[in-house]
Design an enzyme around this catalytic site. Structure first.
Site, PDB file in Angstrom:
ATOM      1  N   SER A  92       0.813  -1.222   0.000  1.00 17.11           N
ATOM      2  CA  SER A  92       0.000   0.000   0.000  1.00 17.11           C
ATOM      3  C   SER A  92       0.842   1.265   0.000  1.00 17.11           C
ATOM      4  O   SER A  92       0.311   2.359  -0.165  1.00 17.11           O
ATOM      5  CB  SER A  92      -0.877   0.016   1.247  1.00 17.11           C
ATOM      6  OG  SER A  92      -0.065   0.213   2.397  1.00 17.11           O
ATOM      7  N   GLY A  93       2.129   1.112   0.213  1.00 16.83           N
ATOM      8  CA  GLY A  93       2.981   2.289   0.394  1.00 16.83           C
ATOM      9  C   GLY A  93       3.090   2.686   1.852  1.00 16.83           C
ATOM     10  O   GLY A  93       3.977   3.459   2.222  1.00 16.83           O
ATOM     11  N   ASP A 145      -2.417   1.149   5.550  1.00 14.53           N
ATOM     12  CA  ASP A 145      -2.466   0.976   6.999  1.00 14.53           C
ATOM     13  C   ASP A 145      -1.397   1.814   7.681  1.00 14.53           C
ATOM     14  O   ASP A 145      -0.426   2.228   7.054  1.00 14.53           O
ATOM     15  CB  ASP A 145      -2.273  -0.502   7.384  1.00 14.53           C
ATOM     16  CG  ASP A 145      -0.949  -1.061   6.889  1.00 14.53           C
ATOM     17  OD1 ASP A 145      -0.367  -0.487   5.948  1.00 14.53           O
ATOM     18  OD2 ASP A 145      -0.487  -2.084   7.430  1.00 14.53           O
ATOM     19  N   GLY A 244       2.928  -5.704  10.406  1.00 16.31           N
ATOM     20  CA  GLY A 244       3.559  -5.237  11.639  1.00 16.31           C
ATOM     21  C   GLY A 244       4.405  -6.277  12.340  1.00 16.31           C
ATOM     22  O   GLY A 244       4.692  -6.154  13.531  1.00 16.31           O
ATOM     23  N   ASP A 294       6.658 -12.562   1.440  1.00 19.08           N
ATOM     24  CA  ASP A 294       7.611 -11.844   0.587  1.00 19.08           C
ATOM     25  C   ASP A 294       8.738 -11.346   1.465  1.00 19.08           C
ATOM     26  O   ASP A 294       8.547 -11.130   2.665  1.00 19.08           O
ATOM     27  CB  ASP A 294       6.950 -10.626  -0.075  1.00 19.08           C
ATOM     28  CG  ASP A 294       6.809  -9.474   0.905  1.00 19.08           C
ATOM     29  OD1 ASP A 294       5.879  -9.511   1.738  1.00 19.08           O
ATOM     30  OD2 ASP A 294       7.651  -8.550   0.881  1.00 19.08           O
ATOM     31  N   CYS A 341      21.981 -27.998  -4.922  1.00 22.75           N
ATOM     32  CA  CYS A 341      21.081 -27.057  -5.605  1.00 22.75           C
ATOM     33  C   CYS A 341      21.234 -27.233  -7.110  1.00 22.75           C
ATOM     34  O   CYS A 341      22.348 -27.351  -7.610  1.00 22.75           O
ATOM     35  CB  CYS A 341      21.423 -25.629  -5.187  1.00 22.75           C
ATOM     36  SG  CYS A 341      20.468 -24.362  -6.057  1.00 22.75           S
TER      37      CYS A 341
END
Lengths: 406, 406
Positions: A92-93, A145, A244, A294, A341
């Protein structure tokens, strides 16, 4: 085809599901590489495709400041801007306004702040964040938020949470009223085809919209987390994030907050924990029932020469170890970063070479290190998806769920 | 299969030929991207392969200082070190000693200098340059030469040329006596296979050696150029470079010096002009009979946001134009860099996006800009190779000579 289709749920609560978005279907639990400025730093888009990074994140704050959301809207949205035709999510920034911007002034209306780039003055409200995110046109967008500082008192956290809830309501209202304005829902005939030579057609996106996720706040207080989750669920969002967290608190607290918040979120909707974490953390949270995560860690650590490997390369369930490629001990080490890997970096390059690139400040080092770390994260999530099918409590089809191709 | 097989020669003197080296056959005229520190800056090796960069250059001075030639020798040579299984060329270190290093002290014996990295003291002689280049193990190595400052008087240039000839003789002697010491001629059984999972076998390189090229000096003086060429031809090298050009002199002078030097070089051996140039220059020199060229320009310009395009994108013979991607006029330009270019960057990304990456200081910008510029250079050379067959004076098979796949 539902928006979020839970295929299997494990005893621990972990879910193997499919998230159907306008730009494609995402196999969850999923790790989303962060492409802050519409680029996953130092990694070309075709490599992200080769890694099967099914969904990436872009940062609204950064793209709003540069090149500007109106520019991106006119160019057809961030997908076309960066030539990425798979799912995307924008934040949301809010987090960046509270962590990067200067001289913030917060009111019920929104936040006035100065750009960290040039000091220019800006104002973000829930409505404006939505407007920007609709212009960017990611498949999933987030409510605006307030991110409370940490640590914060119960009272301070409760007040901030109240503001977040009011802003969530306003975000939701704006989204409902304006979601038809997303650039890809109305491509013009003049639009130049960027992807695969074929123009984005109206038909492809007909009836499709961006999804908006609510964000549960409440700091480190169980009662506030519960209240926040319940309040947001009442508002009825397509998905829910737990915000948060991972802001400096001990990891046990993060896990506890996630666990108790998950209890209050609906089982048939995606749950997203923002900004986490280490490879063992994302695995742990996925097994608890988190569907999306993320983090900048794989790419940022890569740029600093920190590479994730398994303690026993043959045992992909063994402990995660961080290898510091700049150490002299790797100067003549002909092994790949991680012998177990199979990523494109480990198949081709030695530790000796990667150490040389890093020591010499060569840009290729940042690229190769980032690619390996992303591959490590995506491999980890692919394995977890397979495990969740194997351990499901509601009947498994034997589908391995492994969408990761390496 | 001869070392250098001239297939066609055009009226202008341009030659379409094949250069057979231990690591593969190179179609000439060829442009060689520069991989200073065993990496073409910001470009992964697989992308160089996709671009069909048949031969790349590495800098002896840089690799000698970091990670050190003995390290690279122990790791099997620079090919295996950087995971590049196609032909390579190393310079002698001379040019860098004279342009980058500090506090040089030149004697007949060699050059004492201080590292530009840490100020440490080093000594390069012709023998030592050969020893280092044999340890690196490129397919082609260069004699150690003195690079005269520019402008320089006739007397100064003549004296420097004399030193260069003495050093060429000593370089040649060391090469003849030590060429069996190249690391890939004697791989150990313990060698780990880096390339394609298959160990470099003794058989592959049996009877194969590095080639050593002489370097014609003589500054901007026709008589000295002639003398230098003749003197080196007497020494009988597998190939000849024309050095000491593109060091600030007018372009007409560069061309004149190349033209008159070419007259004195054998037609059946490769001719290499070092450190040139702009795309139209490399085209011009190739048509005059230069077979090999190298330059940092495509990658360095790319990192600075300067992109090469054709004035008329549909006409690949039209003038070369430099596009400065940081200009505001590209902010919403949805066209590729060059609408007639089929490289992986032009097929996927817009000018608007590349401008954004550059303006934001994003590392992906350097990578994509460099890839386009390299593709532009390689495309140019591919077209010249085709033209040389079309205009040949000694019978053409109709073979287009286009090895460049895009």
């Amino acid at each position: 085809m539902s928006f979020f289709d839970v295929k299997h749920t494990s005893e621990g609560g972990g879910r193997r599901a499919e998230l159907t978005l306008p730009h494609g279907v995402v196999q969850t639990p999923v790790f989303m590489p962060v492409g802050t400025a519409a680029t996953v730093k130092a990694v070309p888009q075709n490599v992200l495709e080769d890694l099967n990074a099914e969904i990436i994140l872009a940062n609204t704050y950064h793209l709003y400041l540069r090149p500007g959301h109106e520019v991106i809207r006119r160019l057809g949205g961030v997908h076309r801007f960066m030539s990425w035709d798979w799912p995307m999510l924008t934040d949301s920034g809010g987090f960046q306004v509270f962590s990067l911007a200067k001289l913030r002034k917060i009111s019920q209306e929104g936040v006035e702040f100065r750009s960290h780039l040039d000091g220019s003055k800006h104002f973000f409200s829930p409505e404006h964040s939505m407007e920007v995110q609709i212009a960017l046109g990611a498949d999933v967008m987030m409510v605006f938020d307030e991110c409370v500082e940490t640590p914060a008192s119960w009272e301070r956290t409760r007040d901030s949470m109240g503001l977040t809830h009011a802003w969530a309501e306003r975000s939701r209202k704006y989204w409902v009223e304006h979601r038809d304005e997303v650039p890809w829902s109305r491509p013009t005939h003049e639009d130049r085809a960027v992807m695969d030579g074929a123009p984005d057609s109206v038909a492809r996106f007909e009836g499709k919209h961006q999804a908006l996720f609510g964000i549960v706040q409440g700091g480190m207080y169980a009662d506030l987390r519960k209240e926040s989750a319940e309040r947001l669920v009442e508002m009825d969002f397509p998905g829910y994030a737990i915000g948060g967290l991972a802001v400096g608190e001990p990891r046990e607290v993060t896990r506890e907050m996630i666990a108790l918040t998950l209890e209050h979120l609906p089982k048939d909707k995606p749950r997203y924990v923002m900004g986490v974490g280490y490879p063992d953390e994302i695995e742990e949270y996925a097994r608890m029932g988190v569907d999306m995560m993320d983090c900048v860690l794989p790419t940022r650590a890569g740029r600093h020469g920190l590479l994730f490997i398994r303690e026993d390369p043959k045992d992909r369930r063994s402990a995660v170890v961080r290898l510091n490629i700049k150490k002299a001990e790797f100067a003549e080490d002909q092994r790949p970063i991680d012998e177990g890997c199979r990523c494109m970096v480990c198949r081709r390059y030695t530790r000796a070479y990667l150490r040389h690139l890093f020591s010499s400040g060569e840009p290729l080092g940042a690229t190769l290190n980032s690619v390996h770390n992303l591959a490590f994260y995506l491999e980890t999530m692919g394995r977890v998806r397979g495990d969740l099918v194997g351990s499901c409590v509601d009947g498994g089809s034997g589908d391995s769920g492994l969408a990761v191709s390496f």
